[in-house]
Write a protein that holds these residues in place. Structure first.
Motif, mmCIF file in Angstrom:
data_model
loop_
_atom_site.group_PDB
_atom_site.id
_atom_site.type_symbol
_atom_site.label_atom_id
_atom_site.label_comp_id
_atom_site.label_asym_id
_atom_site.label_seq_id
_atom_site.Cartn_x
_atom_site.Cartn_y
_atom_site.Cartn_z
ATOM 1 N N ALA A 1 31.007 -18.084 22.673
ATOM 2 C CA ALA A 1 31.644 -18.230 24.045
ATOM 3 C C ALA A 1 30.557 -17.940 25.218
ATOM 4 O O ALA A 1 30.630 -18.920 26.004
ATOM 5 C CB ALA A 1 32.864 -17.220 24.225
ATOM 6 N N VAL A 2 29.582 -17.167 24.966
ATOM 7 C CA VAL A 2 28.673 -16.796 26.320
ATOM 8 C C VAL A 2 27.756 -18.113 26.694
ATOM 9 O O VAL A 2 27.905 -18.485 27.544
ATOM 10 C CB VAL A 2 27.977 -15.590 26.105
ATOM 11 N N PRO A 3 27.125 -18.537 25.602
ATOM 12 C CA PRO A 3 26.223 -19.900 26.017
ATOM 13 C C PRO A 3 27.089 -20.999 26.296
ATOM 14 O O PRO A 3 26.671 -21.597 27.474
ATOM 15 C CB PRO A 3 25.674 -20.246 24.830
ATOM 16 N N LEU A 4 28.413 -21.183 26.106
ATOM 17 C CA LEU A 4 29.360 -22.176 26.540
ATOM 18 C C LEU A 4 29.460 -21.912 27.985
ATOM 19 O O LEU A 4 29.556 -22.927 29.051
ATOM 20 C CB LEU A 4 30.655 -22.217 25.866
ATOM 21 N N ALA B 1 35.645 -19.962 16.149
ATOM 22 C CA ALA B 1 35.399 -19.922 17.764
ATOM 23 C C ALA B 1 34.993 -20.934 18.499
ATOM 24 O O ALA B 1 35.653 -21.601 19.552
ATOM 25 C CB ALA B 1 34.457 -18.677 18.037
ATOM 26 N N ARG B 2 33.978 -21.905 17.701
ATOM 27 C CA ARG B 2 33.716 -23.034 18.185
ATOM 28 C C ARG B 2 34.796 -24.187 18.470
ATOM 29 O O ARG B 2 35.049 -24.834 19.515
ATOM 30 C CB ARG B 2 32.561 -23.819 17.426
ATOM 31 N N ALA C 1 36.779 -14.362 27.037
ATOM 32 C CA ALA C 1 37.863 -13.483 26.301
ATOM 33 C C ALA C 1 38.853 -14.251 25.760
ATOM 34 O O ALA C 1 39.431 -13.792 24.599
ATOM 35 C CB ALA C 1 38.514 -12.628 27.370
ATOM 36 N N ARG C 2 39.206 -15.460 26.082
ATOM 37 C CA ARG C 2 40.223 -16.063 25.483
ATOM 38 C C ARG C 2 39.843 -16.543 23.925
ATOM 39 O O ARG C 2 40.409 -16.639 23.002
ATOM 40 C CB ARG C 2 40.677 -17.570 26.281
ATOM 41 N N VAL C 3 38.548 -16.936 24.035
ATOM 42 C CA VAL C 3 38.040 -17.451 22.787
ATOM 43 C C VAL C 3 37.912 -16.337 21.774
ATOM 44 O O VAL C 3 38.294 -16.521 20.701
ATOM 45 C CB VAL C 3 36.616 -18.117 22.978
#
Ligand code: MG
Length: 389
Positions: A331-334, A378-379, A346-348
């Motif tokens: 999630a962070v890189p996105l 997660a992706r 957080a939602r992911v």
């Protein structure tokens, strides 16, 4: 003379570690260096510190390094995870500083433990992912895991003030990050550039975003559980925006022992290198008068749900923490690319955890398998959220 290997030498912690070496040329000798993809900076480090062994992320990077070095007697035996293992387990190394980000160095840390090296651990993902596997191996080999993360380093220091059986709880301090005080709805619109402005610590991009979401503190709660063998209920978090008190422990009689210091990673890195001794340091004294007022507050877990997600993972079987970490790393890189909102991180993670039935984890292969599946999950979840940005 302590002979050290640094995994992740071109990153923020790695550079601070080399500054500690510069301050103590009579006590520290660099035997091994490993870095990711920054060939230029790494080549200059290798030329300056002349390690016996070095490695980079890929064979291509190693080839470019070889070209940059010209005639050199440094061994470049492998790349990627194998290269990290070669550097970490070199026979001449006493202490391995693990300062890579993410989970690339898991095998290297286990190889170093197996070879009886002291581990200075700056990377929290290693314990979040495989805390059970790593601490069991360290116990078996009688190897010390010395925390470099400033909060855990503080706890390590504070624990010398009493007997372990008399410990009531530990309290990790959190700066609160750049968005402290904002409401959940205000956070919907914050940008990566804003999130990268950390108020007190200068760090890499991933950990700076983790600080903004409070996931960094969540990962640290899990890290503390493994480093100090604590129940979740014995680990508390308090927001302390000035980052002067690095963390504290509370004893059975109610006495609280805190460690304070300047916000400079050279301090915990040197502690890990010098332990059990203390060496003089070029760092300035902590000026409490200049620091002014020190504030403490409860974390806002409604606006920053990642901390609660970490406690949830900690109370579940071990694989839940692997999923928490994997989903966060997806999630962070996105978010940094502008494809996911800040609360989307957080939602992911929550959705990835909801989709996973936690199990006990015994081996590194099992960790890697859960990690791989969690990243896929997660992706997929993140793709569903992307359109809402
Ligand atoms: Mg920390």
């Amino acid at each position: 003379m302590k002979r050290i290997a640094i995994l992740g030498s071109t990153g923020s912690i790695g550079q601070s570690a080399l500054a500690v070496v510069d301050a103590h040329p009579d006590r520290l000798r660099v035997i091994g260096l490993a870095a990711g993809e920054n060939v230029e900076r790494f080549a200059s480090q290798v030329m300056q510190y002349r390690p016996r062994v070095a490695s980079m992320a890929s064979a291509g990077h190693v080839a470019r390094l070889r070209q940059a070095l010209g005639a050199s007697d440094v061994a470049l035996p492998a790349a990627g995870r194998d290269g990290l293992v070669a550097v970490a387990s070199h026979p001449d190394v006493d202490i391995v500083l693990c300062a890579t980000s993410g989970t690339e160095a898991l095998e290297a840390v286990l190889a170093a433990i197996d070879a009886g090296k002291t581990i200075a651990l700056a990377n929290k993902e290693v314990l979040v992912m495989a805390g059970g596997v790593v601490t069991a191996a360290a116990r078996r080999k009688g190897v010390s895991l010395l925390p470099v993360d400033s909060e855990h380093n503080a706890i390590h220091q504070c624990l010398h003030a009493g007997h372990r059986g008399d410990l009531r709880r530990i309290v990790l301090t959190a700066s609160g990050g750049p968005f402290r005080g904002r409401s959940a709805s205000q956070l919907e619109r914050v940008t990566a550039a804003e999130a990268l402005q950390h108020p007190t610590w200068r760090m890499g991009r991933k950990i700076t975003i983790d600080s903004a979401t409070l996931m960094n503190k969540g990962l640290e709660v899990i890290e503390a559980r493994w480093l100090f063998d604590l129940a979740p209920s014995a680990i508390d978090v308090v927001v302390h925006p000035q980052s002067v008190v690095h963390s504290m422990v509370e004893w059975a009689d109610g006495s609280v022992i805190a460690q304070l210091g300047v916000t400079d990673m050279r301090l915990p890195i040197q502690y890990a290198f010098s332990y059990p001794e203390r060496w003089t340091s070029p760092l300035p004294s902590l000026d409490l008068v200049a620091a002014g007022r020190l504030e403490f507050a409860a974390p806002d877990t409604r606006a920053f749900p990642c901390l609660d997600l970490a406690y949830r993972a900690l109370r579940a079987p071990d694989s839940a923490a692997v999923v928490l970490n994997a989903a966060n790393e997806v999630a962070v890189p996105l978010f940094l690319e502008g494809r996911l909102s800040f609360p989307g991180i957080a939602r992911v993670i929550q959705a990835a955890m909801d989709a996973h039935a936690p199990v006990a984890v015994e081996t590194l292969d099992h960790v890697r398998e859960i990690d791989r599946r969690a990243r896929e999950s997660a992706r997929t979840i993140a793709r569903g959220l992307e359109s809402t940005v």
